[in-house]
Design a protein around this motif. Sequence first.
Motif, PDB file in Angstrom:
ATOM      1  N   VAL A  79      27.835  47.233  54.135  1.00 37.30           N
ATOM      2  CA  VAL A  79      26.482  47.655  53.282  1.00 37.30           C
ATOM      3  C   VAL A  79      25.394  47.330  54.140  1.00 37.30           C
ATOM      4  O   VAL A  79      25.312  45.996  54.596  1.00 37.30           O
ATOM      5  CB  VAL A  79      26.677  46.977  52.035  1.00 37.30           C
ATOM      6  CG1 VAL A  79      25.132  47.527  51.327  1.00 37.30           C
ATOM      7  CG2 VAL A  79      27.820  47.651  51.174  1.00 37.30           C
ATOM      8  N   ALA A  80      24.492  48.207  54.484  1.00 41.21           N
ATOM      9  CA  ALA A  80      23.088  47.710  55.292  1.00 41.21           C
ATOM     10  C   ALA A  80      22.567  46.505  54.584  1.00 41.21           C
ATOM     11  O   ALA A  80      22.637  46.460  53.308  1.00 41.21           O
ATOM     12  CB  ALA A  80      22.564  49.024  55.395  1.00 41.21           C
ATOM     13  N   ASP A  81      21.999  45.557  55.586  1.00 42.69           N
ATOM     14  CA  ASP A  81      21.128  44.551  55.000  1.00 42.69           C
ATOM     15  C   ASP A  81      20.139  44.914  54.085  1.00 42.69           C
ATOM     16  O   ASP A  81      19.208  45.773  54.725  1.00 42.69           O
ATOM     17  CB  ASP A  81      20.759  43.774  56.198  1.00 42.69           C
ATOM     18  CG  ASP A  81      21.772  42.845  56.803  1.00 42.69           C
ATOM     19  OD1 ASP A  81      22.822  42.816  56.288  1.00 42.69           O
ATOM     20  OD2 ASP A  81      21.515  42.620  58.307  1.00 42.69           O
ATOM     21  N   GLY A  82      19.759  44.274  53.199  1.00 44.35           N
ATOM     22  CA  GLY A  82      18.664  44.786  52.077  1.00 44.35           C
ATOM     23  C   GLY A  82      18.818  45.980  51.267  1.00 44.35           C
ATOM     24  O   GLY A  82      17.766  46.525  50.683  1.00 44.35           O
ATOM     25  N   THR A  87      29.753  62.670  46.579  1.00 39.55           N
ATOM     26  CA  THR A  87      30.304  64.044  46.165  1.00 39.55           C
ATOM     27  C   THR A  87      29.346  64.964  45.728  1.00 39.55           C
ATOM     28  O   THR A  87      29.284  66.228  45.977  1.00 39.55           O
ATOM     29  CB  THR A  87      31.387  63.920  45.250  1.00 39.55           C
ATOM     30  OG1 THR A  87      32.450  62.962  45.756  1.00 39.55           O
ATOM     31  CG2 THR A  87      32.164  65.206  44.976  1.00 39.55           C
ATOM     32  N   GLY A  88      28.626  64.481  44.570  1.00 40.43           N
ATOM     33  CA  GLY A  88      27.545  65.534  44.139  1.00 40.43           C
ATOM     34  C   GLY A  88      26.457  65.890  45.181  1.00 40.43           C
ATOM     35  O   GLY A  88      25.911  67.263  45.336  1.00 40.43           O
ATOM     36  N   TYR A  89      26.045  64.807  45.908  1.00 41.49           N
ATOM     37  CA  TYR A  89      24.909  65.292  46.796  1.00 41.49           C
ATOM     38  C   TYR A  89      25.451  66.248  48.003  1.00 41.49           C
ATOM     39  O   TYR A  89      24.826  67.221  48.321  1.00 41.49           O
ATOM     40  CB  TYR A  89      24.709  63.866  47.691  1.00 41.49           C
ATOM     41  CG  TYR A  89      23.705  64.200  48.927  1.00 41.49           C
ATOM     42  CD1 TYR A  89      22.394  64.478  48.512  1.00 41.49           C
ATOM     43  CD2 TYR A  89      24.014  63.979  50.058  1.00 41.49           C
ATOM     44  CE1 TYR A  89      21.505  64.384  49.597  1.00 41.49           C
ATOM     45  CE2 TYR A  89      23.265  64.194  51.101  1.00 41.49           C
ATOM     46  CZ  TYR A  89      21.975  64.534  51.225  1.00 41.49           C
ATOM     47  OH  TYR A  89      21.016  64.993  52.015  1.00 41.49           O
ATOM     48  N   GLU A 136      28.150  60.634  54.495  1.00 44.83           N
ATOM     49  CA  GLU A 136      27.962  59.060  54.026  1.00 44.83           C
ATOM     50  C   GLU A 136      26.869  58.588  54.633  1.00 44.83           C
ATOM     51  O   GLU A 136      25.909  58.114  53.852  1.00 44.83           O
ATOM     52  CB  GLU A 136      29.205  58.120  54.090  1.00 44.83           C
ATOM     53  CG  GLU A 136      29.066  57.049  53.372  1.00 44.83           C
ATOM     54  CD  GLU A 136      30.288  56.119  53.299  1.00 44.83           C
ATOM     55  OE1 GLU A 136      30.471  55.239  54.116  1.00 44.83           O
ATOM     56  OE2 GLU A 136      31.069  56.327  52.262  1.00 44.83           O
ATOM     57  N   PRO A 137      26.565  58.631  55.824  1.00 47.52           N
ATOM     58  CA  PRO A 137      25.186  57.704  56.300  1.00 47.52           C
ATOM     59  C   PRO A 137      24.042  58.572  56.030  1.00 47.52           C
ATOM     60  O   PRO A 137      23.050  57.991  55.473  1.00 47.52           O
ATOM     61  CB  PRO A 137      25.613  57.955  57.901  1.00 47.52           C
ATOM     62  CG  PRO A 137      27.012  57.919  58.203  1.00 47.52           C
ATOM     63  CD  PRO A 137      27.571  58.771  56.868  1.00 47.52           C
ATOM     64  N   GLU A 138      23.905  60.025  55.704  1.00 49.57           N
ATOM     65  CA  GLU A 138      23.008  60.733  55.276  1.00 49.57           C
ATOM     66  C   GLU A 138      22.403  60.306  53.831  1.00 49.57           C
ATOM     67  O   GLU A 138      21.521  60.126  53.543  1.00 49.57           O
ATOM     68  CB  GLU A 138      23.010  62.346  55.631  1.00 49.57           C
ATOM     69  CG  GLU A 138      22.226  62.996  54.915  1.00 49.57           C
ATOM     70  CD  GLU A 138      22.628  64.494  54.990  1.00 49.57           C
ATOM     71  OE1 GLU A 138      22.202  65.154  54.198  1.00 49.57           O
ATOM     72  OE2 GLU A 138      23.100  64.931  56.124  1.00 49.57           O
ATOM     73  N   HIS A 165      23.565  57.619  52.194  1.00 52.94           N
ATOM     74  CA  HIS A 165      23.105  56.388  52.038  1.00 52.94           C
ATOM     75  C   HIS A 165      21.573  56.091  52.294  1.00 52.94           C
ATOM     76  O   HIS A 165      20.848  55.307  51.774  1.00 52.94           O
ATOM     77  CB  HIS A 165      24.096  55.217  52.800  1.00 52.94           C
ATOM     78  CG  HIS A 165      25.244  55.061  52.273  1.00 52.94           C
ATOM     79  ND1 HIS A 165      26.109  54.087  52.888  1.00 52.94           N
ATOM     80  CD2 HIS A 165      25.887  55.661  51.236  1.00 52.94           C
ATOM     81  CE1 HIS A 165      27.344  54.057  52.107  1.00 52.94           C
ATOM     82  NE2 HIS A 165      27.065  55.123  51.098  1.00 52.94           N
ATOM     83  N   GLU A 166      21.164  56.739  53.259  1.00 53.32           N
ATOM     84  CA  GLU A 166      19.956  56.755  53.888  1.00 53.32           C
ATOM     85  C   GLU A 166      18.866  57.179  52.797  1.00 53.32           C
ATOM     86  O   GLU A 166      17.865  56.764  52.512  1.00 53.32           O
ATOM     87  CB  GLU A 166      19.576  57.320  55.081  1.00 53.32           C
ATOM     88  CG  GLU A 166      18.137  57.103  55.801  1.00 53.32           C
ATOM     89  CD  GLU A 166      18.126  58.168  57.273  1.00 53.32           C
ATOM     90  OE1 GLU A 166      16.963  58.344  57.466  1.00 53.32           O
ATOM     91  OE2 GLU A 166      19.042  58.411  57.390  1.00 53.32           O
ATOM     92  N   ARG A 167      19.350  58.384  52.137  1.00 58.23           N
ATOM     93  CA  ARG A 167      18.634  59.025  51.133  1.00 58.23           C
ATOM     94  C   ARG A 167      18.594  58.469  49.902  1.00 58.23           C
ATOM     95  O   ARG A 167      17.570  58.228  49.175  1.00 58.23           O
ATOM     96  CB  ARG A 167      18.886  60.452  51.103  1.00 58.23           C
ATOM     97  CG  ARG A 167      18.913  61.337  52.181  1.00 58.23           C
ATOM     98  CD  ARG A 167      18.860  62.922  52.040  1.00 58.23           C
ATOM     99  NE  ARG A 167      17.594  63.353  51.395  1.00 58.23           N
ATOM    100  CZ  ARG A 167      17.113  64.761  51.233  1.00 58.23           C
ATOM    101  NH1 ARG A 167      18.045  65.518  51.488  1.00 58.23           N
ATOM    102  NH2 ARG A 167      15.936  64.938  50.797  1.00 58.23           N
ATOM    103  N   LEU A 168      19.794  57.943  49.518  1.00 56.43           N
ATOM    104  CA  LEU A 168      19.834  57.003  48.075  1.00 56.43           C
ATOM    105  C   LEU A 168      19.142  55.654  48.392  1.00 56.43           C
ATOM    106  O   LEU A 168      18.366  55.389  47.494  1.00 56.43           O
ATOM    107  CB  LEU A 168      21.075  56.737  48.295  1.00 56.43           C
ATOM    108  CG  LEU A 168      21.469  55.652  46.859  1.00 56.43           C
ATOM    109  CD1 LEU A 168      21.052  56.471  45.639  1.00 56.43           C
ATOM    110  CD2 LEU A 168      23.032  55.190  46.999  1.00 56.43           C
TER     111      LEU A 168
END
Length: 340
Positions: free
Chosen positions: A119-122, A135-137, A291-293, A295-298
């Motif tokens: 999980v990315a820091d912060g 999945t929805g995204y 997943e990276p995309e 997580h960035e948008r989330l």
Amino acid sequence: MVPSFPSTVREIRLVAEPAGLPTPESFALVEGPLAAPGPDEVLVRNRAFLVFPGLRTLIGGDFADAPFTIGPGDVLAGPALGEVLAAPAGGPLRPGDLVTHLLGWRDHAVAEAAAFTRVADGFPDPLALLSPGLTGYGALTRAARVREGDVVLVTGAAGALGTVSGQVARLLGAARVIGTAGSAAKARRLTEEFGYDAVLVRGAGPIAGQLAEAAPDGVDVLLDMVGGEQLTAAVDAARPGARFALIGTLAGQMDPARRGADAPAVVDTFRLLTRSVTVHGVSGQRYAELEPEWHERLDGWLRAGELVVPRTVLPGIGQAPGALSRLIDGDVFGAMVVEL
């Protein structure tokens, strides 16, 4: 000093294959030995894990395309969030890192580093990563391709995926977002807190009639987690060029007369044909590469306060044997998470 690691693990096992829907008695909390991590393995202490309806299908054992099945004596599995206790030197993980993985339903997990995603820091809300929002995204951006001005219908809107997907549809430009839910109380929360314009309530009259009132000009996009009557109504309401993404089959999965691996529905194929409706089946890890995309948008949406990931939390692994039954009974809003 040689680090001291836990020597036991508590885990949830299937006791016996249920004749119908699983009950709390179908599962047991068992304590057993925990093997020390090998030189290439990571030891993680789980903080929380997700309770998800697909477990019913995996337990039923009749799904030929399942990545795995769960039989009597097996430990349950699913998305989890944990903290690294030990990791190989020179590897990608360090003690103290938060990670997501698929070895839930236990308080500790041991596996090779590739099984864990750091999980990315912060990151503003690590528990949000347990939601199946990816999945929805993926379905909304790749399969259904939501456009500015679309009317979007999300069935099963009060669940883990629906509560997030309705918000994402709006952020992607949908002009009107309609959901379905199992109670008036859930419908109120969806409209008052999560941006749904209207919510159809199962049992409050025919879904087709409610949908005709909520979307008199039809729907452009369907994100379907239910199937059954709700899919039938959506097909009848499809606009020309509508895009459907079928993600779940709760109508069949939660039917006590079925085994969780089929979900018949009456669909007007003439309507699909004449209105050029596209239908995409979306399963499992279909959009894992996004997943990276996601997580960035989330991360951005969470920080901006534009999206929230609601959850129903059960404290303690002792509540886990009854968690799936609570989910089946509808005693949940958002993602159901067992916190350890």
